[in-house]
Design an enzyme around this catalytic site. Structure first.
Site, PDB file in Angstrom:
ATOM      1  N   VAL A 299     -64.379  85.438  43.531  1.00 31.57           N
ATOM      2  CA  VAL A 299     -63.315  86.422  43.487  1.00 31.57           C
ATOM      3  C   VAL A 299     -61.611  85.876  43.935  1.00 31.57           C
ATOM      4  O   VAL A 299     -62.270  84.959  45.050  1.00 31.57           O
ATOM      5  CB  VAL A 299     -63.662  87.606  44.839  1.00 31.57           C
ATOM      6  N   ASN A 496     -67.489  66.108  28.830  1.00 31.08           N
ATOM      7  CA  ASN A 496     -68.168  65.475  27.787  1.00 31.08           C
ATOM      8  C   ASN A 496     -67.731  65.160  26.019  1.00 31.08           C
ATOM      9  O   ASN A 496     -66.567  63.489  27.121  1.00 31.08           O
ATOM     10  CB  ASN A 496     -69.038  66.223  26.574  1.00 31.08           C
ATOM     11  N   GLY A 547     -61.367  77.303  45.038  1.00 30.52           N
ATOM     12  CA  GLY A 547     -60.325  76.997  46.715  1.00 30.52           C
ATOM     13  C   GLY A 547     -59.886  76.304  47.417  1.00 30.52           C
ATOM     14  O   GLY A 547     -59.895  74.895  46.721  1.00 30.52           O
TER      15      GLY A 547
END
Length: 614
Positions: A299, A496, A547
């Site tokens: 979220v 990559n 976060g």
């Protein structure tokens, strides 16, 4: 005796004259006398306090531009203590090899917290092989291929890297073909397994009321597409390309984000640079969380575009602190049971949390609305208005929810929905929570029909974003299309074989299609903060960093704050506009592809007002 000494003297004199002549020619070829005379004259008129310092600075400007001398790769640890690749660039600067910079690139592997031990062991072996192969590529062939090139010539460096990688892909293909031919010659292949016939359609249930129709038989789901193969060692390409770009920036005495901006805009310095909008994860309650809820892997909070990055970070920190406090309190009241939203009838369990690898709290939730109610309560306590001060986004991670044995998405433990029901669930969710302005991977990429449905239903008030559902950058560039699955934008990642030129090219393609670009971090991040410079230089709309916890993620937020301060001091900080949405019906898709007309834009505040009136 005198004649002998006289002969030796004449020979020595001739040798000295020859040397003097050679020296004069050497200095004349390099234009030393003229430049030295100009420099001494200018120094006399300037009369600097540090004469030799002034001369050193002037001579350094006349030196040959630095060239790549050596590139060294080695295995280091990322933020989770897992191996990843570090690349260090050495250049010849004023006749001496010097280390200029080093970068780390994260691996593409996802973090599976609840995976079986044998799967974890297999992935660890794959990761180790990928990193060790990349180290070998860098230290053996790549360093030889790039030796002598100027780090300022990014396009040329990336071209060499692409050619090198194409050769490695061809070698791998030939190796597999050889192995296959050897297996075929060793003996006949076992006969193909004959699948049993599908079960007969369900018969009419005993006691069914007359006239009641049988429920329609659901179509079998589209099988999952094969995972795009990742060649072991490919991360060497992306790491070296980034390292060369950073080297060019350091030697040019400019920040990396400005070097990337010059690459994107054809070496024309942009007068204004905008900061990407933050997408910060605040809670995680996906499939690896202890609760019953699987749907919301992340979220995400998005501060209002009118706020500075510093104001946005401060707001997010307050929200995070308040969530920590709230978890110690009794749970919020149970939401009303609504079809499609509340998946069980039991009382809610106390919300507890632990820090995840994404830098946010993993909490246990038993219904879909629980994390949203938690954030609503936190915002109310902080006097923040959802839909005005900040908006929400949800990383649904649809590909992780599919139970292939049942052919349905397991949104809650024991609660399954087909693709069409998932669309209805999202429509109900956005109707009730209009502050949600983005859904990332609401479905797996194979359910293209439902991607169309969700774009039709929600596209005018919510971004539908393809992350894991999108193809790799190399495949997108190969097909020159970003329309599958249908979406408003893409989450792109630097992993990559993605070079700096590839990132410039894919963002040009996304911009030309009037879509939005989100530069995202990987699940297993390193402490390198170059990703932030890439986001600013490429001019992406959003940056998704996880976060505001864990050092490998916080260091990127700190870099964002530093860049914003620099842009303010230089007077080159631009501001992002309001969130706008566009409908993706067939006519507008045609206009979008042709670039012949604008799409209808809708502001999220209008959606909130319309929902309030309704």
């Amino acid at each position: 005796m005198g004649e002998e000494s006289g002969g030796r003297s004449c020979g020595t004199t001739r040798e000295l004259q020859k040397l003097k002549q050679q020296a004069m020619e050497y200095y004349r070829e390099n234009d030393v006398p003229r430049r030295l005379e100009e420099l001494l004259n200018s120094t006399f008129y300037l009369q600097p306090a540090d004469v030799y310092g002034h001369l050193a600075n002037c001579f350094s400007k006349l030196a040959k531009p630095p060239t790549i001398y050596k590139i060294m790769g080695k295995s280091v640890l990322d933020g989770l203590g897992l191996p990843t690749l570090q690349v260090e660039v050495f250049c010849i600067i004023q006749n001496f090899p010097k280390s200029v910079c080093s970068v780390m690139i994260p691996t593409h592997f996802e973090v599976c917290e609840n995976a079986l031990p044998e799967l974890v062991e297999a992935e660890e072996a794959e990761r180790s092989l990928a990193v060790s192969t990349a180290v070998q590529w860098v230290n053996e062939t790549i360093t030889e291929e790039l030796r002598g090139l100027a780090p300022s010539k990014q396009a040329e460096v990336d071209c060499v890297l692409r050619t090198f990688f194409a050769n490695k892909v061809q070698e791998d293909k030939e190796r597999k073909e050889l192995e296959k031919s050897q297996e075929d010659s060793a003996g006949p292949a076992p006969p193909p397994q004959i699948l049993p016939p599908p079960p007969p359609p369900p018969t009419k249930k005993k006691g069914q009321k007359p006239g009641k129709k049988d429920s329609p038989v659901e179509k079998p789901i589209t099988p999952a597409e094969p995972v795009e193969p990742v060649l072991h060692g490919s991360m060497a390409i992306g790491a070296v390309s980034l390292a060369v770009a950073k080297t060019g920036a350091i030697l040019g005495s400019i920040p990396l984000y400005l070097n990337i901006a010059l690459l994107k805009h054809g070496q024309e310095q942009s007068a204004i640079l905008t900061m990407p909008l933050l997408m910060a994860s605040v809670v995680s309650c996906g499939k690896s969380s202890p609760g019953k809820l699987n749907l919301m892997k992340e979220v995400i909070c998005i501060p209002h575009p009118g706020l500075t990055t510093k104001q946005g970070v401060e707001m997010l920190l307050e929200i995070q602190k308040q969530i920590n406090k709230t978890l110690e309190m009794p749970p919020p009241p149970k939401a009303e049971n609504k079809k499609g939203l509340n998946g069980n009838k039991r009382g809610q369990q106390p919300v507890t949390g632990k820090m995840s690898h994404l830098g946010c709290l993993t909490i246990n939730c038993d219904i879909i609305e629980q994390p949203l109610l938690l954030i609503q309560g936190v915002c109310a306590n902080l006097e923040l208005e959802l839909g005005t001060n900040l908006h929400l986004a949800i990383n649904c991670a649809g590909h992780e929810l599919m139970d292939y044995s049942k052919g349905k998405y397991e949104v809650l433990t024991g609660t399954y929905k087909n693709a069409a029901e998932m669309v209805d669930l999202y429509v109900d969710l956005i109707n009730k929570y209009p502050s949600i302005i983005a859904l990332i991977d609401p479905l797996r990429k194979e359910d293209s029909e439902q991607w169309d449905s969700i774009c039709n239903a929600l596209g005018s008030r919510c971004y539908i974003i393809a992350g894991a559902a999108s193809k790799s950058i190399s495949k997108l560039l190969e097909h020159r299309s970003i329309s599958t699955p249908r979406s408003h934008g893409l989450v792109i990642k630097h992993t990559n074989q993605t070079t700096m030129s590839d990132l410039v090219e894919i963002t040009h393609l996304i911009d030309s299609m009037k879509h939005i670009a989100i530069l995202g971090s990987t699940e297993g991040e390193s402490s390198d903060d170059s990703l932030v410079d890439l986001a600013v230089g490429l001019g992406v709309r959003f940056i998704k960093l996880g976060g505001l916890s864990r050092g490998e993620r916080v260091t990127k937020y700190n870099r964002l704050l530093t860049i914003e301060e620099e842009l303010v001091q230089n007077g080159t900080l631009g501001f992002s506009g309001e969130h706008t949405f566009f409908c993706l019906n067939e006519d507008e898709k045609a206009l979008e592809a042709a670039g012949t007309g604008p799409l209808e834009h809708i502001f999220p505040t209008e959606v909130v007002e319309q929902s309030a009136k309704a």
